[in-house]
Design a protein around this motif. Structure first.
Motif, mmCIF file in Angstrom:
data_model
loop_
_atom_site.group_PDB
_atom_site.id
_atom_site.type_symbol
_atom_site.label_atom_id
_atom_site.label_comp_id
_atom_site.label_asym_id
_atom_site.label_seq_id
_atom_site.Cartn_x
_atom_site.Cartn_y
_atom_site.Cartn_z
ATOM 1 N N VAL A 424 0.784 -1.160 0.200
ATOM 2 C CA VAL A 424 0.072 -0.015 0.073
ATOM 3 C C VAL A 424 0.680 1.056 -0.244
ATOM 4 O O VAL A 424 1.696 1.458 0.946
ATOM 5 C CB VAL A 424 -0.902 -0.087 1.223
ATOM 6 N N ARG A 425 0.648 2.149 -0.912
ATOM 7 C CA ARG A 425 1.261 3.269 -0.892
ATOM 8 C C ARG A 425 0.556 4.177 -1.202
ATOM 9 O O ARG A 425 -0.681 4.384 -1.828
ATOM 10 C CB ARG A 425 2.127 3.448 -2.443
ATOM 11 N N GLY A 426 0.755 5.287 -0.014
ATOM 12 C CA GLY A 426 -0.168 6.503 -0.019
ATOM 13 C C GLY A 426 -1.284 6.279 0.952
ATOM 14 O O GLY A 426 -1.092 5.312 1.912
ATOM 15 N N ASP A 427 -2.385 6.888 1.042
ATOM 16 C CA ASP A 427 -3.317 7.100 2.184
ATOM 17 C C ASP A 427 -4.631 6.196 1.707
ATOM 18 O O ASP A 427 -5.429 6.863 0.935
ATOM 19 C CB ASP A 427 -3.740 8.429 2.562
ATOM 20 N N TRP A 428 -4.731 4.754 1.885
ATOM 21 C CA TRP A 428 -5.934 4.215 1.783
ATOM 22 C C TRP A 428 -6.644 3.677 3.059
ATOM 23 O O TRP A 428 -6.281 3.354 3.882
ATOM 24 C CB TRP A 428 -5.709 2.816 0.969
ATOM 25 N N THR A 429 -8.197 4.011 2.940
ATOM 26 C CA THR A 429 -9.091 3.544 4.023
ATOM 27 C C THR A 429 -9.867 2.320 3.349
ATOM 28 O O THR A 429 -10.143 2.373 2.456
ATOM 29 C CB THR A 429 -9.939 4.679 4.601
ATOM 30 N N PHE A 430 -9.587 1.031 4.215
ATOM 31 C CA PHE A 430 -10.414 -0.041 3.807
ATOM 32 C C PHE A 430 -11.957 -0.253 4.291
ATOM 33 O O PHE A 430 -11.921 -0.235 5.707
ATOM 34 C CB PHE A 430 -9.615 -1.179 4.071
ATOM 35 N N ARG A 450 -10.506 5.669 -0.472
ATOM 36 C CA ARG A 450 -11.324 4.733 -0.014
ATOM 37 C C ARG A 450 -11.819 3.756 -0.559
ATOM 38 O O ARG A 450 -12.294 3.594 -1.635
ATOM 39 C CB ARG A 450 -12.532 5.494 0.742
ATOM 40 N N LEU A 451 -11.636 2.540 -0.189
ATOM 41 C CA LEU A 451 -12.076 1.146 -0.898
ATOM 42 C C LEU A 451 -13.707 0.896 -0.186
ATOM 43 O O LEU A 451 -13.638 0.676 0.889
ATOM 44 C CB LEU A 451 -11.061 0.074 -0.546
#
Length: 459
Positions: A424-430, A450-451
């Motif tokens: 994961v690169r960067g800012d991801w919310t699952f 956001r996923l």
């Protein structure tokens, strides 16, 4: 007591009420440090080590059950998880279903007691920072303490030393940061100094099983207890095959000049030997930090050596405030408990499966543990239900600290049992019920992403 720096450090320890045995052990290592000892182990002084596998060992059931009857369980619980942004015992982290590491450890032990009718005392080696929170968390398990034995003993503390002159550092902003633990090799000094070693022997216990509280795979099973008891070894360490993720970690070897098994940590490896350290075909095994030792043999060794086992020195240079690289550089004198393997004649190692080595050192490890890679059975052991454990690499800028990590997985970990790798690169919310298939890389985007619930990544 020697040099002015050592005198000041020893007086500081005595004023803080530190046990005299611990002061003498500290003085021993201070003198080594003062005379230029680095603890480095050169590659040309060692050779690779092979060992038997637990899978190939037959252990008599009666002998195994008897060994468990005489075993005490010690968990190292002094770590705060500061590298993950925590300020309390890392073992209080939630693993799943509202259960922390400590909850699962307590339930593992209680289950084994009931199944094998063994007393199996659980004793935690806490630090001055973890004791209160830990005992509060365990108070709900009224049947956990064993009569006549404490639920905890405290590891010692020692002054951090200024790198420039080896005098005790002063840090008025937060005086607690003037102190550090002496590494987990302090367990032997603490067992002796607190009187716990004698208590265990007097109560009829013969073996100790020691492991880290962040490794839920470290269960004192009758099989391993029986192997150790019938081996006749005074000291043993469980080992696993090294993988690419272990390239920078410590490994076992045999010292050429006396044939003793040693454990070389990465901090004891010279720069010119780093390639050999990383060679998984040469040095095949790493330590799980799951240790077994004969209590009487340990008492004898400590008595003969006047409380100083003589473990190799680890010189650890840090800043006085670990969270602020701009603060003064200090030296922390440390030892590793696994290094005691070279002290004992007849000490052994044995290869075990990775199911006995599930440490959580980073939030990458925590994500795996919280995912569906493992199931928690009725005996509260972790059962790996996936064929393989995937490689996880989360962006340190957004996931390194537990608080940031939790905010980005508000509905829990994604399904990883069919994953090979997640980067994961960067800012991801699952969102809830995200599934990862095969190898997946989430690239950094111009803004936070956001996923959505039910998203399937890869495949």
């Amino acid at each position: 007591m020697g040099s002015p720096g050592l005198h000041k450090a020893a007086e500081k320890m005595r004023e803080a009420g530190i046990d005299e045995t611990a002061v003498e052990v500290f003085a021993h290592y201070y003198r080594l440090l003062e005379h230029g000892e680095t603890g480095m182990i050169a590659e040309d002084t060692i050779e690779p080590l092979d060992m038997p596998s637990l899978a190939d060992v037959e252990v008599d059931e009666a002998a195994a059950a008897e060994a468990l009857q005489k075993t005490a369980v010690i968990k190292l619980n002094g770590g705060l998880g500061t590298s993950m942004g925590m300020d309390r015992a890392k073992s209080l982290l939630c693993v799943r279903r509202g259960l922390s590491f400590l909850d699962i450890i307590a339930r593992q032990v209680l289950h084994l007691r009931e199944r094998y009718s063994a007393p199996l005392p659980l004793i935690l080696m806490n630090s001055f920072r973890t004791s209160s929170d830990t005992l509060t968390a365990l108070a709900r398990y009224e049947d956990l303490p064993v009569e006549g034995l404490p639920l905890e003993f405290l590891q010692n503390k020692e002054p951090k030393l200024r790198e420039k002159d080896l005098t005790p550092v002063e840090f008025p902003t937060d005086p607690t940061l003037e102190w550090c633990p002496p590494g987990h090799g302090d367990i032997y000094t603490a067992l002796l100094g607190t009187g716990l070693l004698d208590q265990l022997l007097d109560a009829g216990y013969r073996y100790a099983f020691v492991s880290n509280s962040d490794n839920l795979g470290a269960v004192p099973t009758p099989e391993v207890a029986g192997w150790f008891a019938t081996s006749g070894a005074p000291f043993a360490i469980e080992a696993v095959r090294r993988t690419p993720s272990d390239r920078k970690g410590g490994h076992f070897a045999r010292r050429k000049n006396d044939g003793r098994i040693i454990l070389r940590e990465s901090a004891q490896t010279r720069d010119e030997d780093k390639d050999a350290l990383a060679d998984l075909d040469r040095h095949k095994y790493t330590s799980t930090n799951n240790l077994w030792f004969d209590l009487a043999a340990m008492k004898q060794a400590l008595t003969e050596r006047e409380g100083i086992l003589g473990l190799p020195l680890i010189r650890n240079v840090k800043t006085v405030d670990p969270s602020d690289p701009g603060t003064e550089k200090v030296v922390q004198i440390e030892t590793a408990m696994g290094a005691a393997i070279e002290v004992f004649d007849g000490a052994q190692t044995i290869e075990v499966g990775r199911d006995r080595f599930i440490p959580v050192k980073t939030t990458n490890d925590l994500l795996v543990l919280r995912s569906d890679i493992y199931a928690i059975g009725p005996d509260f052991t972790l059962d790996q239900v996936a064929a393989d454990v995937p490689f996880i690499d989360l962006d340190g800028d957004h996931y390194k600290l537990v608080g940031d990590f939790d905010r980005r997985f508000p509905e829990g970990a994604p399904s990883l049992k069919e994953a090979a790798a997640l980067r994961v690169r960067g800012d991801w919310t699952f969102g809830r019920d995200v599934k990862v298939l095969g190898e997946v890389t989430l690239e950094e985007a111009p803004s936070a992403q956001r996923l959505e619930p039910g998203t399937v990544l890869g495949g």
